[in-house]
Design a protein around this motif. Structure first.
Motif, short mmCIF file in Angstrom:
data_model
loop_
_atom_site.label_atom_id
_atom_site.label_comp_id
_atom_site.label_asym_id
_atom_site.label_seq_id
_atom_site.Cartn_x
_atom_site.Cartn_y
_atom_site.Cartn_z
N ASN A 44 0.84 -1.20 0.00
CA ASN A 44 0.00 0.00 0.00
C ASN A 44 0.87 1.25 0.00
O ASN A 44 1.80 1.37 0.80
CB ASN A 44 -0.90 0.01 1.24
CG ASN A 44 -1.75 1.26 1.33
OD1 ASN A 44 -2.64 1.48 0.51
ND2 ASN A 44 -1.46 2.09 2.30
N SER A 69 -3.25 3.34 7.45
CA SER A 69 -3.72 2.86 6.15
C SER A 69 -3.02 1.57 5.76
O SER A 69 -3.64 0.62 5.30
CB SER A 69 -3.47 3.93 5.08
OG SER A 69 -3.75 3.44 3.80
N GLN A 73 -4.48 -2.43 5.21
CA GLN A 73 -4.32 -3.20 3.98
C GLN A 73 -3.48 -4.45 4.21
O GLN A 73 -3.72 -5.49 3.61
CB GLN A 73 -3.65 -2.34 2.90
CG GLN A 73 -4.49 -1.14 2.46
CD GLN A 73 -5.80 -1.58 1.84
OE1 GLN A 73 -6.84 -1.56 2.49
NE2 GLN A 73 -5.77 -2.00 0.60
N SER A 156 -2.17 -1.18 -3.45
CA SER A 156 -3.25 -0.20 -3.41
C SER A 156 -2.68 1.21 -3.24
O SER A 156 -1.57 1.40 -2.75
CB SER A 156 -4.22 -0.50 -2.27
OG SER A 156 -3.56 -0.42 -1.03
N SER A 158 -3.66 4.57 -1.34
CA SER A 158 -4.57 5.13 -0.33
C SER A 158 -4.38 6.63 -0.25
O SER A 158 -3.33 7.10 0.18
CB SER A 158 -4.30 4.49 1.03
OG SER A 158 -4.64 3.12 1.03
N PHE A 189 -11.43 3.61 -8.26
CA PHE A 189 -11.46 2.58 -7.23
C PHE A 189 -11.18 1.19 -7.78
O PHE A 189 -10.71 0.32 -7.05
CB PHE A 189 -12.82 2.58 -6.51
CG PHE A 189 -13.10 3.81 -5.71
CD1 PHE A 189 -12.21 4.25 -4.75
CD2 PHE A 189 -14.26 4.54 -5.92
CE1 PHE A 189 -12.47 5.40 -4.00
CE2 PHE A 189 -14.54 5.68 -5.17
CZ PHE A 189 -13.64 6.11 -4.22
N ARG A 195 -8.13 3.94 -2.98
CA ARG A 195 -9.10 4.00 -1.90
C ARG A 195 -8.91 5.32 -1.18
O ARG A 195 -7.90 6.01 -1.36
CB ARG A 195 -8.91 2.82 -0.92
CG ARG A 195 -7.54 2.76 -0.28
CD ARG A 195 -7.31 1.43 0.44
NE ARG A 195 -8.17 1.28 1.59
CZ ARG A 195 -7.83 1.67 2.83
NH1 ARG A 195 -6.65 2.23 3.05
NH2 ARG A 195 -8.64 1.49 3.83
N ALA A 225 -14.62 1.30 -0.61
CA ALA A 225 -13.30 1.89 -0.85
C ALA A 225 -13.10 3.19 -0.09
O ALA A 225 -12.10 3.90 -0.31
CB ALA A 225 -13.10 2.13 -2.35
N GLU A 227 -13.07 4.91 3.82
CA GLU A 227 -13.11 4.71 5.27
C GLU A 227 -12.92 6.05 5.96
O GLU A 227 -12.02 6.82 5.61
CB GLU A 227 -12.01 3.75 5.71
CG GLU A 227 -12.01 3.48 7.21
CD GLU A 227 -10.94 2.50 7.64
OE1 GLU A 227 -10.87 2.18 8.84
OE2 GLU A 227 -10.16 2.05 6.77
#
Length: 282
Positions: A44, A69, A73, A156, A158, A189, A195, A225, A227
């Protein structure tokens, strides 16, 4: 150790890189990295995208969410995370810098390097010409895929944002219409693997925003996706005052010679603003 201002890349160097980005010779440029092999091979990459005019304690608090984050993940990987401070030289909401009241792009990048050094050995600084989050995710994904080492292709992205930014990301007016927004965010996304980690902010700290009338419905639509978390200080404790800090408050306080602004920025940024006489600081 944090560098002195004299050890930062010069304004001339940074102006040259910024010009390349603005004129399309690069769509993203790494300005400063803590090590030659940055980013590390994490699952991430956290991105803090802002105008950094100037960086404040709120930016520090948002940046602290990068470790959170990564843990979300990849549980159990607390010691390995990467954070990118990202400046766009084209902004969908804000005009180019006004020399009479704003820091130049070069000055903002210098302050971002100081902030990155304060944040530790996992943080880098970059500049892009992309004005939208969808575009930023696209060029970041392409840049990551071009690296011989570092995060895997499916890592990912973030984006660490405040609630005011979330409102704009979910506002159809920036896409043309609701269906165009859904298509763009589906790519953001989905294909780009992005995300949003959203820090709650006090709405009173921002002007009213009416561009996302169906915000709650859009939040529900893309909830997997997105938070939302409480903003935290360096000790992991939620602090209400942090949610009211904004860069504009610093600029206004400096212009009024209100010394209280020094309490809402890091000492290294306070020193930089004073030495550079930014925002009409004495």
């Amino acid at each position: 150790m944090t560098r002195g201002i004299d050890e930062l890349p010069s304004a001339e160097q940074l102006d040259g890189i910024t010009s390349d980005v603005q004129h399309g010779r690069q769509d993203i440029a790494m300005i400063w990295t803590p090590a030659a092999d940055w980013p590390p091979a994490v699952q991430n990459l956290s991105i803090l995208d802002s105008s950094f005019n100037p960086p404040t304690r709120a930016h520090l608090a948002l940046a602290s969410l990068s470790s959170l984050s990564n843990n979300r993940q990849t549980p159990g990987s607390e010691s390995s995370h990467a954070l990118l401070l990202l400046l766009s030289v084209q902004n969908a909401d804000k005009p180019p810098p006004d020399p009479a009241r704003d820091a130049s792009y070069a000055q903002r990048l210098q302050m971002m390097i100081l902030l990155a050094q304060e944040l530790g050995p996992h943080t880098a600084v970059a500049v892009t010409s992309e004005p939208t989050f969808v575009g930023k995710a696209r060029v970041l994904r392409r840049w990551l895929n071009a690296q011989k080492a570092g995060p895997p292709a499916d890592a990912s992205l973030s984006f660490l944002v405040g609630y005011d930014t979330l409102q704009r990301i979910l506002a159809p007016k920036y896409y043309g219409n609701t269906e165009a927004m859904r298509a763009a965010l589906g790519t953001f996304f989905g294909e780009h693997g992005a995300r949003l980690l959203v820090a709650r902010r006090d709405a009173a700290a921002y002007p009213a925003f009416d561009g996302a009338p169906d915000l709650e419905a859009h939040l529900a639509e893309f909830h997997a996706a997105i938070e939302t978390v409480d903003m935290q200080d360096e000790d992991g404790v939620a602090v209400d005052d942090l949610m009211k800090i904004s860069s504009s408050a610093v600029r206004k306080a400096v212009s009024r010679d209100d010394t209280g602004w020094k309490d809402i920025a890091s000492p290294c940024i306070v020193d930089y603003i004073r030495q550079q006489h930014l925002y009409r600081a004495a």
